[in-house]
Design a protein around this motif. Structure first.
Motif, short mmCIF file in Angstrom:
data_model
loop_
_atom_site.label_atom_id
_atom_site.label_comp_id
_atom_site.label_asym_id
_atom_site.label_seq_id
_atom_site.Cartn_x
_atom_site.Cartn_y
_atom_site.Cartn_z
N SER A 1 67.65 -55.80 -59.87
CA SER A 1 68.37 -54.96 -58.91
C SER A 1 67.63 -54.92 -57.57
O SER A 1 68.24 -55.08 -56.51
CB SER A 1 68.52 -53.54 -59.47
N ILE A 2 66.33 -54.71 -57.65
CA ILE A 2 65.51 -54.66 -56.42
C ILE A 2 65.50 -56.02 -55.73
O ILE A 2 65.60 -56.11 -54.50
CB ILE A 2 64.08 -54.21 -56.76
N VAL A 3 65.42 -57.09 -56.52
CA VAL A 3 65.40 -58.44 -55.95
C VAL A 3 66.70 -58.73 -55.19
O VAL A 3 66.68 -59.21 -54.05
CB VAL A 3 65.19 -59.50 -57.05
N VAL A 4 67.83 -58.42 -55.83
CA VAL A 4 69.13 -58.67 -55.18
C VAL A 4 69.28 -57.81 -53.93
O VAL A 4 69.80 -58.26 -52.91
CB VAL A 4 70.29 -58.41 -56.16
N PHE A 5 68.79 -56.57 -54.00
CA PHE A 5 68.87 -55.68 -52.84
C PHE A 5 68.05 -56.24 -51.67
O PHE A 5 68.51 -56.23 -50.52
CB PHE A 5 68.36 -54.29 -53.21
N ILE A 6 66.87 -56.73 -51.95
CA ILE A 6 66.02 -57.31 -50.89
C ILE A 6 66.70 -58.55 -50.30
O ILE A 6 66.67 -58.77 -49.08
CB ILE A 6 64.64 -57.66 -51.45
N LEU A 7 67.32 -59.35 -51.16
CA LEU A 7 68.04 -60.53 -50.67
C LEU A 7 69.20 -60.11 -49.77
O LEU A 7 69.50 -60.79 -48.77
CB LEU A 7 68.56 -61.35 -51.85
N ILE A 22 83.94 -59.95 -40.57
CA ILE A 22 82.49 -59.69 -40.64
C ILE A 22 81.95 -60.20 -41.97
O ILE A 22 81.44 -59.45 -42.79
CB ILE A 22 82.19 -58.19 -40.44
N GLN A 23 82.03 -61.51 -42.16
CA GLN A 23 81.72 -62.08 -43.47
C GLN A 23 80.26 -61.90 -43.86
O GLN A 23 79.95 -61.66 -45.03
CB GLN A 23 82.09 -63.56 -43.52
N ARG A 24 79.35 -61.99 -42.90
CA ARG A 24 77.93 -61.85 -43.25
C ARG A 24 77.64 -60.45 -43.76
O ARG A 24 76.95 -60.28 -44.76
CB ARG A 24 77.06 -62.18 -42.04
N GLN A 25 78.17 -59.43 -43.10
CA GLN A 25 77.92 -58.08 -43.58
C GLN A 25 78.60 -57.82 -44.91
O GLN A 25 78.04 -57.18 -45.80
CB GLN A 25 78.37 -57.02 -42.57
N MET A 26 79.83 -58.30 -45.07
CA MET A 26 80.54 -58.05 -46.32
C MET A 26 79.88 -58.77 -47.48
O MET A 26 79.95 -58.32 -48.63
CB MET A 26 82.01 -58.44 -46.20
N LEU A 27 79.21 -59.90 -47.21
CA LEU A 27 78.41 -60.54 -48.25
C LEU A 27 77.26 -59.62 -48.63
O LEU A 27 76.97 -59.43 -49.83
CB LEU A 27 77.87 -61.89 -47.77
N ALA A 28 76.62 -59.01 -47.63
CA ALA A 28 75.53 -58.07 -47.91
C ALA A 28 76.05 -56.86 -48.68
O ALA A 28 75.39 -56.38 -49.61
CB ALA A 28 74.87 -57.63 -46.61
N VAL A 29 77.22 -56.36 -48.30
CA VAL A 29 77.83 -55.22 -49.00
C VAL A 29 78.06 -55.57 -50.47
O VAL A 29 77.76 -54.78 -51.37
CB VAL A 29 79.16 -54.82 -48.33
N SER A 30 78.59 -56.76 -50.73
CA SER A 30 78.87 -57.18 -52.11
C SER A 30 77.58 -57.33 -52.91
O SER A 30 77.53 -56.98 -54.09
CB SER A 30 79.67 -58.48 -52.12
N MET A 31 76.53 -57.82 -52.26
CA MET A 31 75.24 -57.99 -52.95
C MET A 31 74.59 -56.65 -53.26
O MET A 31 74.02 -56.46 -54.35
CB MET A 31 74.30 -58.85 -52.09
N VAL A 32 74.68 -55.71 -52.32
CA VAL A 32 74.13 -54.37 -52.56
C VAL A 32 74.88 -53.71 -53.72
O VAL A 32 74.27 -53.08 -54.60
CB VAL A 32 74.23 -53.50 -51.30
N MET A 33 76.20 -53.86 -53.73
CA MET A 33 77.00 -53.28 -54.81
C MET A 33 76.59 -53.88 -56.16
O MET A 33 76.46 -53.16 -57.17
CB MET A 33 78.48 -53.51 -54.55
N PHE A 34 76.37 -55.19 -56.17
CA PHE A 34 75.94 -55.85 -57.41
C PHE A 34 74.55 -55.37 -57.82
O PHE A 34 74.28 -55.18 -59.02
CB PHE A 34 75.95 -57.37 -57.21
#
Length: 352
Positions: free
Chosen positions: A161-167, A136-148
């Protein structure tokens, strides 16, 4: 399985070598980054249950809202497709670079202690978070971005932080549920709020399924997971119990709740642990739990460090707890590999 075991052994060997003979933390960071990115990014389209679908959408340039993904993911897909003349190998590699970098950078920021990095990455690998990206690479990319995005809060970079979360939401719509992290960051974290969080997370099973069902009505790409029942959710259930036990021990016997960063990763891990437990038979709930349980890769090393300081013989308890976590990690690693979860076996390289 042998291939992945060898790679884990290589990681352990060069980690020990680097920590013993070469104290440059940046060199260690980039060595891990290169290793994990190459392993993930050079896989063929047959490695991972969902990978062929990602490749098909990419080659067809299906940019529909419920096709190739949401706005940001589709934009990246279109850009890479244009720059590489439709080479899907490059696309998988770009996703891999981003996923691994955001995770490693988050570990570095949250821990703020290079001595904890080895155990954090070991947990990332053996608790299967890394290998989820093969599927599930697309979701795990989102997970990594939210964590960042959450890690940036520790540096008071609130706008970024808000910008990365929205992305991240633009990569995978389910990231919207991780907005809870902002609330957790700003609330007071003590034993009382810990109990409240555990209670709410436990009761979430009463409304989360309905909420996710409504969510999937808007994003029909996720409809396949709404009614999906996991045949074997025992591994997830046991992992949830294990994480919850560590969290309870930390809140009762350490002062982690007095540390803003440590308490944040503890609370996030706790939410993930409870969701693993109450939603162990629901594929979609477990997918949501990953947005929270991912923080265990930084929480567990910090908890071990804090717990070991509560006894006279700190060093003995410290290494005992590390050994216990490493054994649990190996058990999870080999259990999931032996059942070929995510269909990442056999590993094959892409063909040019």
């Amino acid at each position: 399985m042998i291939f992945y075991s060898v790679n884990l052994a290589i990681f352990i060997v060069y980690s020990l070598f680097t920590n013993t003979y070469y104290k440059d933390h940046r060199a260690y960071f980039w060595l891990i980054f290169i290793h994990l990115t190459l392993l993930l990014g050079l896989r063929s389209s047959t490695v991972g249950t969902d990978t062929p679908q990602y490749v098909d959408f990419y080659l067809e340039q299906n940019s529909g809202f419920n096709g190739n993904g949401t706005l940001v993911y589709s934009a990246v897909s279109n850009l890479v497709n244009h720059l590489t003349n439709g080479d899907y190998h490059s696309f998988l590699f770009v996703l891999s670079i981003a996923t691994v970098f955001f995770i490693l950078k988050s570990i570095e920021i949250f821990n703020n202690n290079e001595d904890l990095m080895f155990l954090s990455i070991y947990i990332y690998l053996t608790f299967y978070f890394y290998f989820e990206s093969f599927n599930i690479q697309r979701q795990m990319l989102a997970v990594s971005m939210v964590m960042f995005a959450m890690a940036l809060l520790t540096r008071k970079q609130y706008v970024w932080s808000i910008v990365v979360f929205i992305l991240a939401i633009g990569v995978h719509s389910t990231a919207i549920f991780a907005i809870v992290g902002f609330l957790i960051w700003f609330i007071r974290k003590d034993k009382v709020t810990f109990g409240i969080i555990v209670t709410i997370a436990t009761l979430s099973n009463l409304f989360l399924s309905s909420l996710l069902n409504n969510f999937s009505q808007w994003f029909d790409h996720y409809q396949m997971y709404t009614d999906a029942v996991l045949i074997s959710g025992g591994g997830t259930l046991l992992l949830g119990i294990f994480l919850l036990v560590i969290a309870v021990a930390a809140i009762l016997w350490t002062d982690m709740h007095d540390d803003k960063v440590a308490s944040f990763v503890m609370f996030m891990t706790t939410i993930g642990a409870v969701l693993y437990i109450v939603g162990s038979k629901s594929q979609l709930i477990i997918r949501m739990a990953d947005y929270f349980a991912i923080y265990s890769i930084v929480f567990i090393p910090q908890a071990i460090l804090k717990l070991s300081k509560k006894v006279v013989h700190q060093k003995y308890l410290y290494f005992t707890l590390i050994a216990a976590v490493m054994c649990v990690g190996l058990a999870i690693f080999y259990y999931k590999l032996s059942n070929n979860l995510g269909e990442i076996i056999p590993y094959t390289l892409n063909s040019i």
